[in-house]
Scaffold this motif. Sequence first.
Motif, short mmCIF file in Angstrom:
data_model
loop_
_atom_site.label_atom_id
_atom_site.label_comp_id
_atom_site.label_asym_id
_atom_site.label_seq_id
_atom_site.Cartn_x
_atom_site.Cartn_y
_atom_site.Cartn_z
N ASP A 109 0.85 -1.19 0.00
CA ASP A 109 0.00 0.00 0.00
C ASP A 109 0.89 1.24 0.00
O ASP A 109 1.74 1.40 0.88
CB ASP A 109 -0.90 0.00 1.24
CG ASP A 109 -2.03 1.02 1.16
OD1 ASP A 109 -1.81 2.08 0.53
OD2 ASP A 109 -3.10 0.77 1.72
N GLN A 111 0.17 4.12 0.83
CA GLN A 111 -0.06 4.96 2.01
C GLN A 111 0.97 4.69 3.11
O GLN A 111 1.28 5.59 3.90
CB GLN A 111 -1.46 4.70 2.58
CG GLN A 111 -2.59 5.18 1.70
CD GLN A 111 -3.92 5.00 2.39
OE1 GLN A 111 -4.42 5.91 3.05
NE2 GLN A 111 -4.50 3.82 2.25
N ARG A 115 2.97 7.78 4.78
CA ARG A 115 2.93 8.15 6.20
C ARG A 115 4.31 8.03 6.83
O ARG A 115 4.65 8.82 7.72
CB ARG A 115 1.92 7.29 6.95
CG ARG A 115 1.77 7.70 8.41
CD ARG A 115 0.66 6.95 9.12
NE ARG A 115 -0.66 7.41 8.71
CZ ARG A 115 -1.81 6.89 9.16
NH1 ARG A 115 -1.78 5.89 10.04
NH2 ARG A 115 -2.97 7.36 8.75
N ASN A 161 2.28 11.38 -2.90
CA ASN A 161 1.55 12.63 -2.74
C ASN A 161 2.38 13.76 -3.33
O ASN A 161 3.50 14.01 -2.87
CB ASN A 161 1.29 12.88 -1.25
CG ASN A 161 0.50 14.15 -0.99
OD1 ASN A 161 0.39 15.02 -1.84
ND2 ASN A 161 -0.07 14.24 0.20
#
Length: 365
Positions: A109, A111, A115, A161
């Motif tokens: 993932d 993400q 993070r 991002n």
Amino acid sequence: MPPSPVTNEDSPEDRNAVAKVWMKRGIALLSASNPSALSEALHCFEQALEIRRTLPFEESSWFRWLLTACWMNRGDVLTRLGSPSDLIAAVQSFDEAIFHLQKLPQEEDSQYRGRLALAWMNRSLALRAQATPESVAAALVSLDLANAVIEQSVTARLPVNPALLPALLLNRAALLLEVSPPRPLEVLEVAQAVLALCHPTEHQVLQAAETGLKARHAFCHAVAMLLETPPVDTRRADDWIMQATDKVDEALHLTAIWEELGMPAHFRALRHELFRYGCSLLLAYQPHFMAEFLLDVLDPEQGSPMLAKADDLYQAGLEALDLAAAEMRRRGPLDLGLKKMDRLIDVLESLSKAAERIKKRSTQV
């Protein structure tokens, strides 16, 4: 009302449901941007943390992921609280988040890596806020580790991002100005890299515009430092000044666009400080270019984008013109010699005419 207390008989899902309520309450308090609510937000995140530490995160990536959110939010609040003990605890919170994020299957993932990079960046912010030579140096190391995570994502062709790398580089530029000794030459390179990332969208995306303004501010700050710290590289000084004044001009055009779109109040403070950077650099090193610079910014007949009333800029511009005229008169016979006094007279006349044009403009808006 506080959430219902958990018991040993509750299932992991039931316990997490209670933790989720605490998290939502803490996030709402944090989002309110009310300093008086930070202690209560911290309490909420710590309640959620205590519950999620009892969940079977060793067997479940999902529960470990939720646990990292508690550590991240706790660290965020502690950084905002900002006392020496809070900042130490904030770094410890981000260390816990990083520990658990590194145990997650990074390839599964995007993400997870996002993070993890953010945790290293936030750890850097908490270290920077401690404001010691050691903590600032450690903050730079944290940013290097965040950058490595982003590079790994790019190599693995995982989504990143787009706001993450510009934010990281902007934080790096700020830290490079604060280390001992400062590293302003590196700041110029980092600020240019940020602008390359922001430029395509800074006229449409508010976050990109803010990052671009701050990058230009860092660039001008670095130029000022380079020019004020001996030995000055005189071969490059003129180029630095030209680039810095170009950055100021770009920033003023950008804020003029956002003035029409609805500019946040803090943009005006950045605009004013950048404008003063431009004036100060020219006053100190190239006062004969002051009239041209100010007319480009403030005179509509020169294509100035400053459509909104900007009393602060007009006043600062007039003060800069007066100072430039006084400086040119002082330098004249010494710097130019008698044979070039006609050039001095021309420059003084241009400064006077610019002042009149700007005064006229300021009464029309």
